[in-house]
Scaffold this motif. Structure first.
Motif, PDB file in Angstrom:
ATOM      1  N   GLU A  49       0.823  -1.208   0.000  1.00 38.57           N
ATOM      2  CA  GLU A  49       0.000   0.000   0.000  1.00 38.57           C
ATOM      3  C   GLU A  49       0.859   1.261   0.000  1.00 38.57           C
ATOM      4  N   THR A  53       0.598   4.220  -2.686  1.00 37.65           N
ATOM      5  CA  THR A  53       0.372   5.604  -2.261  1.00 37.65           C
ATOM      6  C   THR A  53       1.471   6.515  -2.786  1.00 37.65           C
ATOM      7  N   THR A  56       0.838   7.161  -6.457  1.00 41.12           N
ATOM      8  CA  THR A  56      -0.266   8.115  -6.620  1.00 41.12           C
ATOM      9  C   THR A  56       0.202   9.537  -6.307  1.00 41.12           C
ATOM     10  N   ASN A  69      -3.704  14.403   0.500  1.00 39.84           N
ATOM     11  CA  ASN A  69      -4.340  13.190   0.996  1.00 39.84           C
ATOM     12  C   ASN A  69      -3.356  12.028   1.021  1.00 39.84           C
ATOM     13  N   GLU A  70      -2.485  11.966   0.037  1.00 42.23           N
ATOM     14  CA  GLU A  70      -1.503  10.887  -0.023  1.00 42.23           C
ATOM     15  C   GLU A  70      -0.466  11.024   1.095  1.00 42.23           C
ATOM     16  N   GLN A  73      -2.154   9.669   4.083  1.00 45.73           N
ATOM     17  CA  GLN A  73      -2.211   8.210   3.992  1.00 45.73           C
ATOM     18  C   GLN A  73      -0.837   7.596   4.240  1.00 45.73           C
ATOM     19  N   PRO A 101      -7.255  -0.260   2.320  1.00 43.04           N
ATOM     20  CA  PRO A 101      -7.472   0.962   1.528  1.00 43.04           C
ATOM     21  C   PRO A 101      -8.780   1.692   1.845  1.00 43.04           C
ATOM     22  N   ARG A 104      -8.561   3.297   5.367  1.00 42.44           N
ATOM     23  CA  ARG A 104      -7.468   4.285   5.382  1.00 42.44           C
ATOM     24  C   ARG A 104      -7.883   5.543   4.627  1.00 42.44           C
ATOM     25  N   GLN A 105      -8.518   5.380   3.471  1.00 39.35           N
ATOM     26  CA  GLN A 105      -8.933   6.550   2.688  1.00 39.35           C
ATOM     27  C   GLN A 105     -10.003   7.344   3.418  1.00 39.35           C
ATOM     28  N   TYR A 106     -10.914   6.633   4.096  1.00 40.35           N
ATOM     29  CA  TYR A 106     -11.954   7.339   4.846  1.00 40.35           C
ATOM     30  C   TYR A 106     -11.342   8.133   6.003  1.00 40.35           C
ATOM     31  N   SER A 109      -9.334  11.080   4.681  1.00 44.77           N
ATOM     32  CA  SER A 109     -10.171  12.196   4.229  1.00 44.77           C
ATOM     33  C   SER A 109     -10.713  12.976   5.416  1.00 44.77           C
TER      34      SER A 109
END
Length: 167
Positions: A49, A53, A56, A69-70, A73, A101, A104-106, A109
């Motif tokens: 991951e 990341t 990205t 955001n990255e 993360q 994922p 983690r994204q939630y 954010s």
């Protein structure tokens, strides 16, 4: 401060009690095997991951976008790695929440939204902080006709010349 107290004082006690309880139910060697397996699986997931990341974030930077955001993360993945390598079931569950994922994204954010709110609200008081800009830090920089961003500093010499003539 209370959260740090909970993390460093109460969490190890909970972890030890849970390890002893699970060890009594499924056996000590099985408990040790589970802890070791979760450490290896967790480190593999963090690496995978993390590389995704990082890729990205690099793609966003090539498009001249901020990878905010990255970055959040990535920090969460570092925390997840520490949690997953730490022996215990509670830390493994928290680490897995930071590695998967979707969660983690939630969480990232929500953290990003919270940080933006704090930055914007503190920047709203012009002249009272280190970033005394009138422009919001989240607006796009002005562009010329070609779409190029031109940044720089300048000094208006006409005003200075008029000041010298008046003296």
């Amino acid at each position: 401060m209370r959260i740090l107290f909970l993390l460093f004082a109460i969490l190890p006690i909970i972890e030890i009690a849970l390890l002893v309880k699970v060890g009594g139910i499924i056996g000590g060697w099985n408990t040790i095997a589970i802890v070791i397996i979760t450490a290896f699986v967790g480190s593999y997931l963090v690496r995978r991951e993390g590389l995704h990341t990082l890729q990205t974030a690099q793609d966003k930077m090539q498009r001249n976008e901020l990878p905010g955001n990255e970055i959040v993360q990535g920090l969460m993945l570092v925390i997840a790695g520490v949690l997953l390598v730490t022996p215990g079931f509670v830390t493994d569950i928290l680490g897995m929440l930071f590695v998967l994922p979707g969660t983690r994204q939630y969480i990232a954010s929500q953290v990003s939204k919270h940080m933006k709110t704090r930055v914007v609200s503190s920047a709203g008081f012009a002249g009272q902080g280190p970033f005394d800009s009138q422009q919001s830090p989240f607006t796009e920089a002005p562009k010329d006709q070609n779409g190029d961003v031109i940044e720089g500093q300048y000094t208006d010499k006409t005003e200075r010349d008029e000041d010298h003539r008046l003296r």
